[in-house]
Design an enzyme around this catalytic site. Structure first.
Site, PDB file in Angstrom:
ATOM      1  N   LEU A 212       0.769  -1.086  -0.090  1.00 35.95           N
ATOM      2  CA  LEU A 212       0.129  -0.003   0.069  1.00 35.95           C
ATOM      3  C   LEU A 212       0.937   1.124  -0.034  1.00 35.95           C
ATOM      4  CD1 LEU A 212      -2.815  -0.352   2.387  1.00 35.95           C
ATOM      5  CD2 LEU A 212      -2.595   1.509   1.072  1.00 35.95           C
ATOM      6  N   GLY A 382       5.943   1.010 -10.029  1.00 39.71           N
ATOM      7  CA  GLY A 382       7.626   0.662 -10.228  1.00 39.71           C
ATOM      8  C   GLY A 382       8.377  -0.028  -9.089  1.00 39.71           C
ATOM      9  N   HIS A 407       2.850  -4.851 -16.347  1.00 40.15           N
ATOM     10  CA  HIS A 407       2.118  -4.881 -15.120  1.00 40.15           C
ATOM     11  C   HIS A 407       3.073  -4.405 -14.108  1.00 40.15           C
ATOM     12  CE1 HIS A 407       4.812  -7.864 -13.419  1.00 40.15           C
ATOM     13  NE2 HIS A 407       4.165  -8.155 -12.566  1.00 40.15           N
TER      14      HIS A 407
HETATM   15  N1  LIG Z   1       5.411   1.663  -6.292  1.00 36.83           N
HETATM   16  C1  LIG Z   1       5.961   0.208  -5.985  1.00 36.83           C
HETATM   17  N2  LIG Z   1       6.091  -0.838  -6.977  1.00 36.83           N
HETATM   18  C2  LIG Z   1       6.148  -1.836  -6.307  1.00 36.83           C
HETATM   19  C3  LIG Z   1       6.620  -2.313  -4.729  1.00 36.83           C
HETATM   20  N3  LIG Z   1       6.836  -3.537  -4.866  1.00 36.83           N
HETATM   21  C4  LIG Z   1       6.815  -4.166  -6.025  1.00 36.83           C
HETATM   22  N4  LIG Z   1       6.384  -2.965  -6.904  1.00 36.83           N
HETATM   23  C5  LIG Z   1       5.969  -3.270  -8.326  1.00 36.83           C
HETATM   24  O1  LIG Z   1       4.871  -3.938  -8.522  1.00 36.83           O
HETATM   25  C6  LIG Z   1       5.031  -4.839  -9.641  1.00 36.83           C
HETATM   26  C7  LIG Z   1       4.128  -6.053  -9.615  1.00 36.83           C
HETATM   27  O2  LIG Z   1       4.525  -7.016  -8.685  1.00 36.83           O
HETATM   28  P1  LIG Z   1       3.800  -8.631  -8.858  1.00 36.83           P
HETATM   29  O3  LIG Z   1       4.347  -9.237  -7.728  1.00 36.83           O
HETATM   30  O4  LIG Z   1       2.445  -8.569  -9.172  1.00 36.83           O
HETATM   31  O5  LIG Z   1       4.746  -9.356 -10.113  1.00 36.83           O
HETATM   32  C8  LIG Z   1       6.630  -5.475  -9.650  1.00 36.83           C
HETATM   33  O6  LIG Z   1       7.009  -5.940 -10.908  1.00 36.83           O
HETATM   34  C9  LIG Z   1       7.122  -4.038  -9.147  1.00 36.83           C
HETATM   35  O7  LIG Z   1       7.423  -3.052 -10.316  1.00 36.83           O
HETATM   36  C10 LIG Z   1       6.315  -1.127  -4.019  1.00 36.83           C
HETATM   37  O8  LIG Z   1       6.616  -1.197  -2.933  1.00 36.83           O
HETATM   38  N5  LIG Z   1       6.184   0.223  -4.506  1.00 36.83           N
HETATM   39 MN    MN Z   2       0.741  -8.480  -8.583  1.00 40.62          MN
END
Ligand SMILES: Nc1nc2c(ncn2[C@@H]2O[C@H](COP(=O)(O)O)[C@@H](O)[C@H]2O)c(=O)[nH]1
Ligand code: MN
Ligand code: MN
Length: 485
Positions: A212, A382, A407
């Site tokens: 979050l 990101g 994604h």
């Molecule tokens: N803004 C943020 N983005 C994050 C963080 N931790 C991960 N990520 C991004 O989410 C995607 C999707 O993850 P998935 O587990 O569904 O594959 C991942 O590729 C990262 O780019 C965060 O803390 N903050």
């Molecule tokens: Mn995910």
């Protein structure tokens, strides 16, 4: 088996699109295409993800191409960042590995009507209050407890059931893919074990990659579109990333197990057991589809309940007149029946999106009326130290990538490697120095999710926008991150 793919086997189609021709391996039914830059292609060659994409190109009934985006990395059977569309009427197969274990993992973006200057003095207060109100961590439950009959209603009616019970507001549903629920779902296809795992988990975040985040709108690229989405520079937003928790995981486990035992019966000769699939129209294929839809409804309900909690906290900190509105909610681990033109014919396809986001262009009937002229909002996280993006889908994405884009930034290194390279307590200090409040009980968990563990989000976004599969609307910068351990 040698799983490496040499750069020479990959043909450049354009600056942002590369192809492994169907002649690369005898069993490929279609070419494998990857939307990526030359620089990012090097990264994709460093794990087995392109080999997995070649395997996806062997899927029964696959149409046009096995596709991947710049956030590609190795997953269970299918690469993460992958898309595969199969012909429903003609031998198409449905594969749980093409959707993933966290069914309907997705992103919801909430917009507050507060600006950075108002929120800044209370950022720790509001972030830690949300951290306390939304349980996080592996196996954590306890936001609300559902009786079996109530859980079954969630599986049937998704977020809409919670709205009926007084949680959330109507627009939370209206600005959600499928309006918060697949309809006519046969929830009896979900095992009792899966239901049990879900009973305590509505309104909970989960662990690791789920988060979050409180953010500010740092840059606007398209003022007109931003205004339609209700976004302004320096406005504070909240991003939610989570899915169907233990329930979805159990659904995937149950059906991979069942489907694997029938591969010979269906005449499938799998190159990798993790690609286990069933004929779309078989009883097993249809049963999995129903269970997948029920788990997706659970995930929408989960993000809906978290939204409700965030709104309660926000109003308790900033006053009852403060508004929290859902900008949009996208799924990035899901399968859907959609129509596309293939060789001049309109066909119904089942589109697997595994770590890929739907990105429909303007005027599509499945986009809320308010957004229809500009296209579907696509929410791309990101990492916790850099940025996330709000984009819009385009007609080109419908024509070239089954209405899909990436994604996220995608993992650049494993959790183990990230932990070796980063000290959690130092990362916490660094983030705090950058003005990012960190709510996470575990330094180890934090290190696994360090920004260096992910690819550069700006580079990934430049690929999808450079390929014209999406358009930039806004860049969001984190000011507080909440993570489970
Ligand atoms: N803004 C943020 N983005 C994050 C963080 N931790 C991960 N990520 C991004 O989410 C995607 C999707 O993850 P998935 O587990 O569904 O594959 C991942 O590729 C990262 O780019 C965060 O803390 N903050
Ligand atoms: Mn995910
Ligand atoms: Mn997930």
């Amino acid at each position: 088996m040698n799983r490496s793919i040499s750069r020479n086997a990959i043909k450049k189609i354009s600056d942002y699109l590369y192809e492994i021709p169907a002649s690369f391996r005898e069993d490929m039914k279609v070419p494998a295409r990857i939307f990526v830059s030359e620089k990012m292609l090097e990264k994709a060659l460093s794990d087995n993800s392109l080999w997995q994409l070649v395997n996806v190109a062997t899927l029964p009934g696959i149409q046009k191409y096995a596709l991947a985006m710049a956030d590609i990395h190795q997953g269970y059977g299918f690469p993460i960042g992958g898309i595969a569309a199969v012909d429903i009427a003609n031998e198409g197969a449905i594969s749980p590995g093409g959707i993933g274990y966290d069914i309907n993992c997705g992103i919801r973006l909430l917009a507050s009507n507060n600006f950075f200057e108002e929120v800044k003095p209370k950022i720790k207060d509001v972030a830690f209050s949300i951290f306390n109100a939304v349980p996080s961590g592996t196996g954590k439950g306890g936001a609300i407890s559902l009786k079996t009959k109530e859980l079954e209603k969630v599986l049937q009616k998704g977020a809409r059931y919670l709205l009926e019970k007084g949680y959330g507001i109507k627009s939370d549903i209206e600005f959600c893919e499928e309006k918060g629920a697949f309809e006519n779902v046969d929830f009896t296809q979900v095992s009792s074990k899966a239901k049990k795992r879900g009973q305590e988990q509505i309104g909970t975040l989960g662990s690791g990659n789920h988060f979050l985040e409180i953010q500010i709108v740092d840059e606007i690229f398209d003022e007109k579109a931003a205004a339609i989405l209700g976004l302004e520079k320096n406005q504070v937003t909240i991003m939610i990333h989570c899915g169907s928790r233990g329930l979805g995981h159990q659904v995937c486990t149950d059906y991979v197990h069942e489907i694997l035992s029938k591969q010979d019966e269906w005449g499938y000769n799998l190159v990798d057991r993790q690609l286990a699939c069933a004929p779309f129209n078989s009883i097993e294929g249809q049963n999995y589809l129903q269970a997948m839809k029920a788990a997706a409804n659970f995930a929408w309900a989960n993000r809906h309940m978290i939204t409700h909690r965030v709104r309660e906290v926000w109003q308790s900190v900033f006053g009852p007149d403060c508004k929290i509105s859902t900008v949009y909610d996208v799924s990035h681990n899901i399968g859907k029946c959609e129509f596309y033109e293939i060789d001049g014919k309109r066909k119904e396809l089942f589109v697997h999106r595994k770590g890929a986001t739907r990105a429909f262009g303007p005027n599509h009937k499945d986009i809320p009326l308010e957004y229809r002229p500009i296209g579907q909002p696509v929410l791309i996280p990101g990492d916790m130290g850099t940025a996330s993006y709000v984009l819009l889908g385009t007609q080109k994405s419908i024509d070239e990538s089954f209405g899909s884009i990436c994604h996220g930034a995608g993992r650049a290194m494993s959790r183990t490697k990230a932990k070796k390279q980063t000290k959690g307590f130092l990362l916490r200090q660094e983030l705090e120095e950058k003005g990012i409040t960190v709510c996470c009980n575990s330094d180890r968990g934090l290190a696994e999710e360090a920004p260096i563990a992910y690819k550069n989000i700006d580079e990934v976004i430049n690929v999808v926008t450079g390929a014209k599969l999406a358009k930039k609307v806004a860049r969001l910068k984190p000011i507080a991150v909440i993570k489970g351990d």
